[in-house]
Design an enzyme around this catalytic site. Structure first.
Site, PDB file in Angstrom:
ATOM      1  NE  ARG A 103      -8.524 -13.668 -13.452  1.00  0.00           N
ATOM      2  CZ  ARG A 103      -8.395 -14.958 -13.757  1.00  0.00           C
ATOM      3  NH1 ARG A 103      -7.212 -15.431 -14.137  1.00  0.00           N
ATOM      4  NH2 ARG A 103      -9.424 -15.776 -13.715  1.00  0.00           N
ATOM      5  N   GLY A 125      -3.281 -16.027 -15.722  1.00  0.00           N
ATOM      6  CA  GLY A 125      -3.852 -17.172 -15.032  1.00  0.00           C
ATOM      7  C   GLY A 125      -4.926 -17.876 -15.846  1.00  0.00           C
ATOM      8  CG  LEU A 130     -11.560 -20.860 -16.476  1.00  0.00           C
ATOM      9  CD1 LEU A 130     -11.214 -22.099 -17.264  1.00  0.00           C
ATOM     10  CD2 LEU A 130     -13.038 -20.547 -16.602  1.00  0.00           C
ATOM     11  CB  THR A 131     -10.577 -17.872 -10.388  1.00  0.00           C
ATOM     12  OG1 THR A 131     -10.703 -18.101  -8.978  1.00  0.00           O
ATOM     13  CG2 THR A 131     -10.905 -16.425 -10.692  1.00  0.00           C
ATOM     14  CG  HIS A 143     -14.309 -13.361  -8.921  1.00  0.00           C
ATOM     15  ND1 HIS A 143     -13.272 -13.525  -8.031  1.00  0.00           N
ATOM     16  CD2 HIS A 143     -13.726 -12.982 -10.087  1.00  0.00           C
ATOM     17  CE1 HIS A 143     -12.122 -13.267  -8.618  1.00  0.00           C
ATOM     18  NE2 HIS A 143     -12.377 -12.940  -9.875  1.00  0.00           N
ATOM     19  CB  ALA A 166      -7.487 -16.723  -6.976  1.00  0.00           C
ATOM     20  CB  ILE A 167      -2.591 -13.784  -7.055  1.00  0.00           C
ATOM     21  CG1 ILE A 167      -2.635 -13.725  -5.522  1.00  0.00           C
ATOM     22  CG2 ILE A 167      -1.859 -12.566  -7.617  1.00  0.00           C
ATOM     23  CD1 ILE A 167      -1.269 -13.752  -4.869  1.00  0.00           C
ATOM     24  CB  ILE A 185      -5.695 -10.744  -4.271  1.00  0.00           C
ATOM     25  CG1 ILE A 185      -6.184  -9.608  -3.330  1.00  0.00           C
ATOM     26  CG2 ILE A 185      -4.235 -10.496  -4.628  1.00  0.00           C
ATOM     27  CD1 ILE A 185      -7.130 -10.070  -2.270  1.00  0.00           C
ATOM     28  CB  CYS A 213      -5.941 -21.690 -10.563  1.00  0.00           C
ATOM     29  SG  CYS A 213      -6.693 -20.233  -9.816  1.00  0.00           S
TER      30      CYS A 213
END
Length: 241
Positions: A70, A72, A74-75, A77, A145-146, A159, A176
């Protein structure tokens, strides 16, 4: 336009499984062989790196790190976070990625408004943000986050809305790519709003239908609970947002 199929998975869905299922479904949608799908799920604790993610933004790899494909950076989950993977056909809806991302933002902003939370967009920062004057002047926290990808004009990923995750898990990365101290992360629980995932799901579905059109339930088997293994951070794919 045919209704979007709506799927809610119980338990925790492994990241590799989710990506594999998205890939198969998106190919079928692009070929005209399947309906569009929104997939609501939770992951076990893990980090994902988008196309702009850098290895030095992983500060403490306490959980598996996956390259996601995707857009962006780092995020995180994990449990207590509602992930919504949207597989929508932009050829039919209009081949405008910016408009699509803006509509995803509006979807979350409207959902948060139902719980008396004012979510806002920022031109210089991705996602949906909440002002935090209680922390100081100019402080803001990200609540959603998206990150998306588009393949043959069909969308992947989507998202992640923080309902009641363990916010300390975000400390293992630079979320992010935002490093300024006045920008953090929050959740509905952190804001003093005790709601359940089913309650959030009900609002999200209503607001999705208001923006994207009707949805119908999809009956599916339960998803796996196994936590996936680690992957590298290297990535070479078409970024979006």
């Amino acid at each position: 336009m045919a209704p979007v199929e709506w799927r809610v998975s119980d338990g925790l869905t492994g990241y590799r499984q989710a990506v594999a299922e998205m890939d198969v479904r998106v190919a079928a949608i692009a070929a005209g062989e399947a309906a569009e799908l929104v997939w609501m799920l939770e992951h076990p604790p893990l980090y994902t790196a988008g196309t702009s993610g850098r290895p030095d933004e992983v500060l403490d790899a306490r959980f598996p790190v996956f390259e996601s494909g995707r857009g962006g950076q780092l995020t995180y989950h994990g449990p207590g976070q509602r992930v919504a993977y949207a597989m929508l056909d932009l050829k039919r809806r209009g081949p405008d990625v910016r408009r699509y991302v803006a509509t995803l933002e509006e979807w979350i902003i409207r959902t948060l408004g139902h719980f008396n939370v004012r979510g806002e967009r920022r031109e210089d920062r991705i996602g949906v943000w909440v002002r935090r004057p209680d922390k100081g002047e100019g402080f803001e926290d990200k609540i959603t986050a998206i990150g998306i990808r588009v393949r043959q004009w069909v969308t992947l990923h989507g998202i992640s809305l923080n309902v009641e995750p363990d916010l300390s898990h975000f400390a293992g990365i630079v979320p992010c790519g935002v490093q300024e101290q006045r920008y953090g992360v929050t959740s509905l629980a952190d804001l003093g709003i005790p709601v359940t995932l089913p309650e959030v799901d009900m609002v999200m579905r209503a607001e999705f239908e208001a923006l994207f059109g009707a949805a119908v339930d999809q009956a599916v088997a339960s998803t796996e609970n196994a936590s996936p293994g680690r992957r590298s951070l290297s990535s070479s794919s078409e970024p979006s947002r």
